[in-house]
Scaffold this motif. Structure first.
Motif, short mmCIF file in Angstrom:
data_model
loop_
_atom_site.label_atom_id
_atom_site.label_comp_id
_atom_site.label_asym_id
_atom_site.label_seq_id
_atom_site.Cartn_x
_atom_site.Cartn_y
_atom_site.Cartn_z
N ALA A 124 0.83 -1.20 0.00
CA ALA A 124 0.00 0.00 0.00
C ALA A 124 0.86 1.25 0.00
N PHE A 125 1.95 1.24 0.77
CA PHE A 125 2.86 2.39 0.79
C PHE A 125 3.55 2.57 -0.56
N GLU A 126 3.91 1.45 -1.19
CA GLU A 126 4.54 1.54 -2.51
C GLU A 126 3.59 2.19 -3.51
N GLN A 127 2.33 1.78 -3.46
CA GLN A 127 1.33 2.36 -4.35
C GLN A 127 1.10 3.83 -4.03
N LEU A 128 1.05 4.15 -2.74
CA LEU A 128 0.85 5.53 -2.32
C LEU A 128 1.95 6.44 -2.85
N LEU A 129 3.20 6.01 -2.71
CA LEU A 129 4.32 6.83 -3.17
C LEU A 129 4.37 6.93 -4.70
N ALA A 130 3.90 5.89 -5.36
CA ALA A 130 3.84 5.95 -6.83
C ALA A 130 2.80 6.96 -7.29
N GLU A 131 1.71 7.07 -6.54
CA GLU A 131 0.64 8.00 -6.88
C GLU A 131 0.94 9.43 -6.42
N ASP A 132 1.62 9.54 -5.29
CA ASP A 132 1.92 10.84 -4.70
C ASP A 132 3.44 11.01 -4.64
N THR A 133 4.02 11.44 -5.72
CA THR A 133 5.48 11.50 -5.83
C THR A 133 6.10 12.60 -4.97
N GLN A 134 5.29 13.51 -4.44
CA GLN A 134 5.81 14.58 -3.59
C GLN A 134 5.95 14.15 -2.13
N LEU A 135 5.32 13.04 -1.76
CA LEU A 135 5.35 12.58 -0.38
C LEU A 135 6.76 12.15 0.03
N LYS A 136 7.23 12.70 1.16
CA LYS A 136 8.58 12.40 1.63
C LYS A 136 8.65 11.92 3.07
N ALA A 137 7.62 12.22 3.88
CA ALA A 137 7.69 11.87 5.30
C ALA A 137 6.31 11.46 5.82
N MET A 138 6.33 10.52 6.79
CA MET A 138 5.09 9.99 7.33
C MET A 138 5.10 10.06 8.86
N PHE A 139 4.05 10.64 9.44
CA PHE A 139 3.86 10.61 10.88
C PHE A 139 3.25 9.26 11.26
N LEU A 140 3.82 8.61 12.28
CA LEU A 140 3.34 7.30 12.73
C LEU A 140 3.15 7.31 14.25
N GLY A 141 2.16 6.56 14.72
CA GLY A 141 1.81 6.57 16.14
C GLY A 141 2.47 5.49 16.96
N CYS A 142 3.65 5.04 16.57
CA CYS A 142 4.35 3.98 17.32
C CYS A 142 4.86 4.48 18.66
N ARG A 143 4.92 3.56 19.62
CA ARG A 143 5.48 3.86 20.94
C ARG A 143 6.65 2.92 21.25
N ARG A 144 7.48 3.32 22.19
CA ARG A 144 8.68 2.57 22.53
C ARG A 144 8.34 1.15 22.99
N SER A 145 7.20 0.96 23.65
CA SER A 145 6.82 -0.34 24.19
C SER A 145 6.24 -1.28 23.14
N ASP A 146 6.03 -0.80 21.91
CA ASP A 146 5.51 -1.65 20.85
C ASP A 146 6.58 -2.63 20.37
N PRO A 147 6.19 -3.76 19.79
CA PRO A 147 7.18 -4.67 19.22
C PRO A 147 8.09 -3.96 18.23
N GLY A 148 9.38 -4.03 18.45
CA GLY A 148 10.34 -3.35 17.59
C GLY A 148 10.57 -1.91 17.96
N GLY A 149 9.82 -1.38 18.93
CA GLY A 149 9.92 0.03 19.28
C GLY A 149 11.25 0.44 19.86
N SER A 150 11.97 -0.50 20.48
CA SER A 150 13.27 -0.17 21.07
C SER A 150 14.30 0.20 20.02
N LYS A 151 14.04 -0.17 18.76
CA LYS A 151 14.99 0.10 17.69
C LYS A 151 14.73 1.45 17.00
#
Length: 255
Positions: A124-151
């Motif tokens: 979905a992100f690949e398609q989004l970037l193909a459609e919106d070529t100006q998009l460069k950054a994404m806000f995400l709601g991840c937290r440190r306690s989420d799986p993989g959040g420590s990285k």
């Protein structure tokens, strides 16, 4: 808050009022000191991102979950009125109808310019970037306690073969209880599933009621589930998610 930020907020709320919408300012005085500090840090990161990227280069990954609902509200309160509030909703293969309805209500409430995609998040992100070529950054709601959040760090480019963009995590240091404190202190609407015993939301096939919230209700005379904000042991936040339905947050956001 500097004069420019105050002016932005006054203009933004006036614009919302004229459109029949209302996003009240955050009542920081009602938040505990620890959360006030985290909120200030989140706002500073968002403002920094807004100086690094143009409005049409930024987007919010919004899935209707509790974390991105908080992030959406913070973004709406501090962005300049001339800046569009852009978001993408990637619909799962087997979504909750309640979650879909909540996403729609948020789009109306905040005036979101919402893009909708379906299927696997990476594609979905690949398609989004193909459609919106100006998009460069994404806000995400991840937290440190989420799986993989420590990285994670608060701003970092995508990796592991994911579409190239900068990922921004304003809520990285927030806790589970911080999220619920913000939602309830500000009387924000959230998906009704959280009041029914769900603490983390994926698709229906991988998500069930959290057994940690099951209690006997003497008034009803039967076992029932408490609301998500009553969860005491936050390590059990994702105890209602099947392992095959949980994705790593190194590259993705959870709900």
């Amino acid at each position: 808050m500097n004069f420019a930020s105050q002016l932005w907020q006054r203009m933004w709320h006036h614009q919302l009022k004229n459109r029949g919408l209302h996003v009240p300012p955050v009542e920081k005085s009602r938040l505990n000191d620890g959360l006030k500090e985290k909120l200030d840090q989140s706002e500073e990161l968002i403002k920094r991102a807004m100086t690094l990227y143009k409005p049409n280069e930024l987007m919010l990954c919004f899935n209707g979950g509790k974390d991105c609902t908080v992030l959406l509200d913070i973004l709406a309160k501090i962005k300049p009125p001339s800046m569009p509030l852009r978001a993408v909703y990637v619909k799962t293969a087997d979504p909750f109808e309640e979650l879909d309805n909540f996403v729609d209500s948020c789009a109306q409430r905040y005036g979101l310019q919402l893009r909708r995609h379906e299927g696997e998040l990476k594609l979905a992100f690949e398609q989004l970037l193909a459609e919106d070529t100006q998009l460069k950054a994404m806000f995400l709601g991840c937290r440190r306690s989420d799986p993989g959040g420590s990285k994670l760090s608060e701003m970092m480019p995508s990796d592991n073969g994911w579409p190239a963009m900068m990922r921004i995590f304003p809520l990285l240091e927030w806790s589970y209880h911080d999220i619920w404190c913000y939602l309830r202190t500000n009387d924000l609407p959230y998906c009704c599933l959280y009041d029914q015993g769900y603490t983390s939301l994926g698709d229906r096939s991988s998500t069930r009621l959290n057994p940690s919230l099951l209690v006997y209700d003497e008034k009803l005379g039967k076992m029932t589930y408490r609301a998500a904000y009553e969860l005491k042991d936050t390590r059990l936040e994702r105890a209602n998610r099947d392992e095959h339905g949980q994705v790593t947050l190194v590259t993705e956001s959870k709900q």
